[in-house]
Design an enzyme around this catalytic site. Structure first.
Site, PDB file in Angstrom:
ATOM      1  N   GLY A  53      32.730   0.669  26.462  1.00 27.36           N
ATOM      2  CA  GLY A  53      31.420   0.076  26.202  1.00 27.36           C
ATOM      3  C   GLY A  53      30.412   1.195  26.049  1.00 27.36           C
ATOM      4  N   CYS A  80      37.900   4.116  29.266  1.00 27.57           N
ATOM      5  CA  CYS A  80      36.578   4.704  29.007  1.00 27.57           C
ATOM      6  C   CYS A  80      35.511   4.098  29.937  1.00 27.57           C
ATOM      7  CB  CYS A  80      36.230   4.568  27.537  1.00 27.57           C
ATOM      8  SG  CYS A  80      34.865   5.649  27.065  1.00 27.57           S
ATOM      9  N   TYR A  81      34.590   3.288  29.403  1.00 32.35           N
ATOM     10  CA  TYR A  81      33.598   2.653  30.286  1.00 32.35           C
ATOM     11  C   TYR A  81      34.306   1.846  31.371  1.00 32.35           C
ATOM     12  CZ  TYR A  81      29.742  -0.387  31.792  1.00 32.35           C
ATOM     13  OH  TYR A  81      28.809  -1.063  32.537  1.00 32.35           O
ATOM     14  N   HIS A 166      40.751   7.036  25.008  1.00 31.79           N
ATOM     15  CA  HIS A 166      41.072   5.778  24.311  1.00 31.79           C
ATOM     16  C   HIS A 166      42.533   5.764  23.868  1.00 31.79           C
ATOM     17  CE1 HIS A 166      37.060   3.968  23.990  1.00 31.79           C
ATOM     18  NE2 HIS A 166      36.647   5.220  24.030  1.00 31.79           N
ATOM     19  N   GLU A 168      44.111   3.358  22.701  1.00 28.75           N
ATOM     20  CA  GLU A 168      44.326   2.400  21.610  1.00 28.75           C
ATOM     21  C   GLU A 168      44.147   3.003  20.223  1.00 28.75           C
ATOM     22  OE1 GLU A 168      41.830   2.591  23.627  1.00 28.75           O
ATOM     23  OE2 GLU A 168      39.924   1.950  22.768  1.00 28.75           O
ATOM     24  N   ASP A 224      43.566 -13.168   2.353  1.00 23.26           N
ATOM     25  CA  ASP A 224      43.031 -13.783   3.578  1.00 23.26           C
ATOM     26  C   ASP A 224      42.789 -15.278   3.417  1.00 23.26           C
ATOM     27  OD1 ASP A 224      43.004 -11.142   4.224  1.00 23.26           O
ATOM     28  OD2 ASP A 224      40.855 -10.890   3.932  1.00 23.26           O
ATOM     29  N   LYS A 364      44.459  -6.887   8.697  1.00 24.23           N
ATOM     30  CA  LYS A 364      45.086  -7.258   7.419  1.00 24.23           C
ATOM     31  C   LYS A 364      46.613  -7.353   7.486  1.00 24.23           C
ATOM     32  CE  LYS A 364      43.791  -7.923   3.185  1.00 24.23           C
ATOM     33  NZ  LYS A 364      42.481  -8.542   2.891  1.00 24.23           N
TER      34      LYS A 364
HETATM   35  P1  XMP Z   1      35.341  -1.113   1.756  1.00 24.41           P
HETATM   36  O1  XMP Z   1      34.764  -0.982   0.392  1.00 24.41           O
HETATM   37  O2  XMP Z   1      34.424  -1.820   2.719  1.00 24.41           O
HETATM   38  O3  XMP Z   1      36.597  -2.072   1.584  1.00 24.41           O
HETATM   39  O4  XMP Z   1      35.883   0.165   2.296  1.00 24.41           O
HETATM   40  C1  XMP Z   1      37.550  -2.329   2.580  1.00 24.41           C
HETATM   41  C2  XMP Z   1      38.398  -3.466   2.088  1.00 24.41           C
HETATM   42  O5  XMP Z   1      37.617  -4.660   2.054  1.00 24.41           O
HETATM   43  C3  XMP Z   1      37.567  -5.168   0.733  1.00 24.41           C
HETATM   44  N1  XMP Z   1      36.203  -5.662   0.564  1.00 24.41           N
HETATM   45  C4  XMP Z   1      35.838  -6.933   0.730  1.00 24.41           C
HETATM   46  N2  XMP Z   1      36.559  -8.005   1.053  1.00 24.41           N
HETATM   47  N3  XMP Z   1      34.627  -9.331   0.965  1.00 24.41           N
HETATM   48  C5  XMP Z   1      35.952  -9.215   1.159  1.00 24.41           C
HETATM   49  O6  XMP Z   1      36.614 -10.208   1.448  1.00 24.41           O
HETATM   50  C6  XMP Z   1      33.833  -8.299   0.638  1.00 24.41           C
HETATM   51  O7  XMP Z   1      32.632  -8.427   0.458  1.00 24.41           O
HETATM   52  C7  XMP Z   1      34.476  -7.034   0.520  1.00 24.41           C
HETATM   53  N4  XMP Z   1      34.023  -5.786   0.218  1.00 24.41           N
HETATM   54  C8  XMP Z   1      35.099  -4.964   0.268  1.00 24.41           C
HETATM   55  C9  XMP Z   1      37.900  -4.011  -0.173  1.00 24.41           C
HETATM   56  O8  XMP Z   1      38.430  -4.448  -1.415  1.00 24.41           O
HETATM   57  C10 XMP Z   1      38.903  -3.272   0.677  1.00 24.41           C
HETATM   58  O9  XMP Z   1      40.168  -3.861   0.594  1.00 24.41           O
END
Ligand code: XMP
Length: 508
Positions: A53, A80-81, A166, A168, A224, A364
Site C-alpha cells: 500500500g 511490503c506495507y 514484492h 509477486e 474479452d 488477458k
Molecule cells: P496500450 O495501448 O494501452 O494497449 O498499451 C494495451 C492493450 O490494450 C488494448 N487497448 C484497448 N482495449 N479498449 C480496449 O478494450 C481500449 O480503449 C483500448 N486501448 C488499447 C491494446 O490494443 C493492447 O492490446
C-alpha cells in the site's frame, strides 16, 4: 474449496498477487482492509496475504487492521506495507528508512519455510521508504539487504511471515517460488483450483445474480467481450442479447466475420447496429487522441443506452472489462494512462438492474484460457486484442473515410503476410497505423506525396509491458513492398521499434 484471502491495503499489485495465487492453482479472493474480522473468520481461508500500500503505518489515517487477526490461527504473509503493518501491529517499530530502496536489490535469505529451495543470495524487487527498525517480540529476521536490516521476518510458532519486497512481480527472482512455498509448505494447500472451477463458480454466480432478467452485452468481437458473451450465454442462454455496434472502425471485413461467428456459435440474441457514418460525423475536425477516444466511447455506449431504453424489462448491462482495463483507466491509486473504451459514465436516465463484468479480475491470458474451456474456437480466443475505439486509435489526426480505408487495406496486407509466414500466432499483437504524415516519394518517374504507414508489432504476456517484435527483415520487406504497391495513397512504410514503456502498444 481451499482459498486464500488477499487483504487489500491499497497497493498497485494487489490483483497481481491474487493472480499469482491462482497461477499456483489455489483460489484467491480479494477483500478490502475494512472487512470485519468475523467475516474473515467465517471465510475458512487457508491463509491470508496482506498486500502492499502507498501509506506509512505510523500515519493514523493509513489503512490499519485489528491486531486480533494475528491470532486467527491462519498463516499470514505480509508484503511490503503488509510486512510493516504486521511489525507495527505486533509491537515492533516502523520508521522512515535512512535509505529508500527501489527496484532490483540483492537479498540474503536465512532459513525459513517460505525460502525453501531458494538460493541464499538472490534479486528481489523493492519499493519502500519506510522500514522495520525494530522487530517485534517473538519474530526473527530471516532476510536482509545492504540497506534494510529486516527485509523479511517470521514467527514460526504463529505461522506469520513478512517480506519487505514484492514476490509477486517477476523481477523478484524467486518470488513465485516464495509464494508457492507460502501456499503449499506453510498453508498446506493442495492446489485444487483450475479454470473449470472459475467457470462453474462464475456461471453459478451469474445465474443467481441475473435470475430471470434480461442482459445486454456490448460486443466488440474482440477476445474479452467474446469470452464474456460465452460465459453469459452458458449462464442464461437467450436471456442474453449481444449488441454489436459496427462503428465503421473495424478491420477489413471484420463486421461480417463477427456477425457470422456469433450467430452460429452461441445461444443468444444478436443485434448488429451499423453506425459508421454517424460516428464519422461526430468525429469531424477532432484530432486530439483522448477527445477521439471519449467521443467514440460515448457514442458507442449511446447506442446501447438506446437499446436499453427501448427494452420493456429492464435488465443488466454486461461488458467484457478485464483487469488491465480497470487499472489503466485509473482504478484505485493508479494514474490514468488512457481512457479505456469500456469506462464511461452511464446517463442517469438509463435504468437497469446493474452492471455485470464477469472478467474484471482476470488478466488477458487467463481470459483466453476461460475462452478455450468454454469451447470457443481457437481462431476467436487467440485473436489479437482489438481496442474498443477500433481504428480510431490507429489513425492519427482527424478520422476520414479515406484514411480508414487506407489503414484497413494496409493492415490486411500485413496480416496476410504474417499468416503466410507462420507468424500470426507468434506475436501478441501486430497492426498498421496511419500517422497522418505525408512524405515525398517516387513511383515510376513521378514524384509522389502520399501517406506513411507504420507497422506496430509487440510481444508481451500481459500487455502491461511489451517489447517490439523482432520480425525477420524478409517479412518486413515483403510487407512494405506489397503495401506501397497494393494500397493506393501510401508511398512509405516504417517499423515501430518502441517498447512499452515508454510507448504504449497503440499509438493513441
Ligand atoms: P496500450 O495501448 O494501452 O494497449 O498499451 C494495451 C492493450 O490494450 C488494448 N487497448 C484497448 N482495449 N479498449 C480496449 O478494450 C481500449 O480503449 C483500448 N486501448 C488499447 C491494446 O490494443 C493492447 O492490446
Amino acid at each position: 474449496m481451499e482459498k486464500i484471502l488477499v487483504l487489500d491495503f491499497g497497493g498497485q499489485y494487489n490483483q497481481l498477487i491474487a493472480r499469482r495465487v491462482r497461477d499456483n492453482n489455489v483460489f484467491a479472493e480479494i477483500l478490502p482492509y475494512t472487512t470485519p474480522l468475523d467475516e474473515i473468520r467465517a471465510g475458512n481461508y487457508k491463509g491470508v496475504i496482506f498486500t502492499g500500500g502507498p501509506n506509512s503505518v505510523y500515519d493514523m489515517q493509513s489503512p490499519h487492521y485489528s491486531a486480533e487477526i494475528l491470532d486467527l490461527g491462519v498463516p499470514i504473509l505480509g508484503i511490503c506495507y503488509g510486512c510493516q503493518l504486521i511489525a507495527w501491529m505486533a509491537g515492533g517499530t516502523v520508521s522512515t528508512a535512512p535509505v529508500s530502496e527501489y527496484g532490483k536489490i540483492e537479498f540474503t535469505a536465512k532459513d525459513s519455510p517460505i525460502f525453501k529451495g531458494i538460493r541464499e543470495k538472490s534479486t528481489v524487487w523493492m519499493s519502500h521508504t519506510d522500514y522495520i527498525s525494530s522487530v517485534p517480540q517473538g519474530f526473527e529476521i530471516i532476510g536482509t539487504t545492504d540497506d534494510c536490516p529486516c527485509a523479511a521476518m517470521q514467527n514460526r510458532e504463529r505461522d506469520i511471515y513478512a517480506v519487505q519486497f514484492h514476490p509477486e512481480v517477476t523481477h523478484s527472482e524467486f518470488g513465485m517460488q516464495m509464494l508457492h512455498n507460502f501456499l503449499y509448505v506453510v498453508c498446506g494447500c493442495k492446489g485444487e483450483w483450475v479454470m473449470d472451477n472459475f467457470i462453474e463458480a462464475t456461471v453459478e454466480k451469474l445465474r443467481a445474480q441475473i435470475g430471470d432478467k434480461k442482459v445486454i452485452l456490448g460486443l466488440s468481437g474482440g477476445v474479452d467481450s467474446s469470452v464474456a458473451a460465452g460465459l453469459l450465454s452458458r449462464a442464461v442462454g437467450n436471456q442474453l442479447t449481444c449488441v454489436f455496434v459496427d462503428q465503421g472502425l473495424m478491420r477489413k471485413d471484420e463486421g461480417d466475420f463477427v456477425e457470422q461467428t456469433f450467430t452460429s456459435l452461441f445461444d443468444m440474441n444478436f443485434v448488429r447496429v451499423n453506425y459508421g457514418e454517424q460516428f464519422l460525423s461526430k468525429l469531424r475536425g477532432v484530432t486530439d487522441p483522448e477527445e477521439k477516444r471519449k467521443i467514440i466511447g460515448t457514442e458507442f455506449f449511446n447506442v446501447f443506452w438506446n437499446e436499453i431504453r427501448n427494452q420493456k424489462d429492464k435488465g443488466f448491462f454486461a461488458q467484457g472489462t478485464i483487469y488491465p482495463d480497470c487499472i489503466e483507466s485509473g482504478k484505485g491509486d493508479a494514474d490514468v494512462i488512457k481512457t479505456h473504451h469500456n469506462r464511461v459514465n452511464i446517463p442517469s436516465d438509463v435504468q437497469f438492474a446493474g452492471v455485470i463484468e464477469p472478467l474484471a479480475d482476470l488478466f488477458k491470458d487467463e481470459v483466453r484460457r476461460v475462452g478455450e474451456k468454454l469451447g470457443i474456437p481457437r481462431e476467436l480466443v487467440w485473436r489479437q486484442p482489438f481496442p474498443g475505439p477500433g481504428l480510431g486509435v490507429r489513425v492519427m489526426g482527424e478520422l476520414t473515410a479515406e484514411k480508414i480505408k487506407i489503414v484497413q487495406e494496409a493492415d490486411w496486407v500485413l496480416r496476410d503476410e504474417m499468416s503466410k509466414n507462420g507468424y500470426e500466432s507468434e506475436l501478441a499483437q501486430f497492426f498498421c497505423v496511419l500517422p497522418d504524415v505525408k512524405t515525398v516519394g517516387v513511383m515510376g518517374d513521378h514524384r509522389t506525396y502520399d501517406h506513411l504507414i507504420a507497422i506496430r508489432a509487440v510481444t508481451t504476456d500481459d500487455f502491461m509491458t511489451a517489447d517490439w517484435a523482432r520480425i525477420p527483415y524478409d517479412i518486413l520487406a515483403k510487407v512494405s513492398n506489397r503495401i506501397t504497391n497494393e494500397v493506393a495513397g501510401v508511398n512509405r512504410v516504417v517499423y515501430d521499434i518502441t517498447s512499452k514503456p515508454p510507448g504504449t502498444v497503440e499509438w493513441a
